[in-house]
Design an enzyme around this catalytic site. Sequence first.
Site, PDB file in Angstrom:
ATOM      1  N   HIS A   1       0.825  -1.210   0.000  1.00 56.38           N
ATOM      2  CA  HIS A   1       0.000   0.000   0.000  1.00 56.38           C
ATOM      3  C   HIS A   1       0.861   1.263   0.000  1.00 56.38           C
ATOM      4  O   HIS A   1       2.020   1.256   0.429  1.00 56.38           O
ATOM      5  CB  HIS A   1      -0.931   0.015   1.215  1.00 56.38           C
ATOM      6  CG  HIS A   1      -0.198   0.042   2.525  1.00 56.38           C
ATOM      7  ND1 HIS A   1       0.338   1.187   3.049  1.00 56.38           N
ATOM      8  CD2 HIS A   1       0.093  -0.952   3.402  1.00 56.38           C
ATOM      9  CE1 HIS A   1       0.922   0.917   4.203  1.00 56.38           C
ATOM     10  NE2 HIS A   1       0.794  -0.378   4.437  1.00 56.38           N
TER      11      HIS A   1
ATOM     12  N   ARG B   1      -5.983   0.896   4.191  1.00 52.81           N
ATOM     13  CA  ARG B   1      -4.871   1.424   3.406  1.00 52.81           C
ATOM     14  C   ARG B   1      -4.549   0.540   2.207  1.00 52.81           C
ATOM     15  O   ARG B   1      -4.150   1.046   1.150  1.00 52.81           O
ATOM     16  CB  ARG B   1      -3.636   1.635   4.289  1.00 52.81           C
ATOM     17  CG  ARG B   1      -3.136   0.415   5.054  1.00 52.81           C
ATOM     18  CD  ARG B   1      -2.175   0.850   6.149  1.00 52.81           C
ATOM     19  NE  ARG B   1      -1.532  -0.250   6.880  1.00 52.81           N
ATOM     20  CZ  ARG B   1      -2.045  -0.857   7.928  1.00 52.81           C
ATOM     21  NH1 ARG B   1      -3.253  -0.524   8.386  1.00 52.81           N
ATOM     22  NH2 ARG B   1      -1.356  -1.803   8.554  1.00 52.81           N
TER      23      ARG B   1
ATOM     24  N   GLU C   1      -1.570  -6.904   7.531  1.00 52.30           N
ATOM     25  CA  GLU C   1      -0.218  -6.684   8.037  1.00 52.30           C
ATOM     26  C   GLU C   1       0.043  -7.599   9.234  1.00 52.30           C
ATOM     27  O   GLU C   1      -0.897  -8.102   9.880  1.00 52.30           O
ATOM     28  CB  GLU C   1      -0.083  -5.207   8.453  1.00 52.30           C
ATOM     29  CG  GLU C   1       1.237  -4.800   9.084  1.00 52.30           C
ATOM     30  CD  GLU C   1       2.448  -5.045   8.212  1.00 52.30           C
ATOM     31  OE1 GLU C   1       2.754  -6.227   7.963  1.00 52.30           O
ATOM     32  OE2 GLU C   1       3.101  -4.070   7.801  1.00 52.30           O
TER      33      GLU C   1
ATOM     34  N   HIS D   1       0.582  -5.586   2.529  1.00 53.94           N
ATOM     35  CA  HIS D   1       1.362  -4.844   3.519  1.00 53.94           C
ATOM     36  C   HIS D   1       2.811  -5.311   3.536  1.00 53.94           C
ATOM     37  O   HIS D   1       3.141  -6.389   3.033  1.00 53.94           O
ATOM     38  CB  HIS D   1       0.725  -5.028   4.893  1.00 53.94           C
ATOM     39  CG  HIS D   1      -0.724  -4.682   4.906  1.00 53.94           C
ATOM     40  ND1 HIS D   1      -1.199  -3.435   5.267  1.00 53.94           N
ATOM     41  CD2 HIS D   1      -1.818  -5.416   4.562  1.00 53.94           C
ATOM     42  CE1 HIS D   1      -2.518  -3.414   5.146  1.00 53.94           C
ATOM     43  NE2 HIS D   1      -2.916  -4.601   4.729  1.00 53.94           N
TER      44      HIS D   1
END
Length: 249
Positions: free
Chosen positions: A10, A61, A88, A183
């Site tokens: 991202h 995100r 993430e 991520h």
Amino acid sequence: MSRKLVLLRHGQSQWNLDNRFTGWVDVDLTDKGRTEAFAAGELMREEGLQFDVAYTSVLLRAIRTLNIALDAMEQQWIPVLKSWRLNERHYGALQGLNKAETTAKHGEEQVTIWRRSYDIPPPPMDESDPGHPRKERRYAEVDYNALPDTESLKTTLDRVMPYWVDRIAPDLKAGKTVLVTAHGNSLRALYKYLNKVPDEEIVKLNIPTGIPLLFELNDDLGVISYRYLGDPEQARLAAEAVANQARKS
């Protein structure tokens, strides 16, 4: 016949800018992050990539980055699948803390171990913490015991791999061109798996925000080649900036 897979971290998030451990906290992109996401889409369009399916996490995100990149490519219509397994890495009790301040308190060596070692997780988040994933509606359908209170890169890879095996790999083997927007650590885990990076070497790998990483894979999904799109020097400098985030101010 080669298969094409793109891994895209991202764009810059607000907590990337603030130099805080983000993990599963749902932080949006900055203006720079939106610009990075659009530029990533332009790079993929210039490469001539025509995606059949995209995968992303359930964190804003990553979802925002994917949507902006698809807009830039005019490929908004492709199927998009979201999974918590692409989230993430969960940073446990470190989530929300400033990286440089944490380094000043605990020492650069300890923070490097928490951030970059393969199998040593940070201290766990207390289950009573209001930010614990077991308290979030978006994870209501996930097995209670599968939701982490901290993760190492090893346990991140352990939760990513079932999704790779069950969903992403079959699409690639069917000849589909696949985009995974996620991520730094969930993509580091996939990178480690694909490139067979030894445990002790993965500590050195940093994935920059907003720069597509294109893999060409063979029929068995072995790596033929991989490269960042765009300027290699820009990718190198961006990865170096990620590596320096936890150093003392």
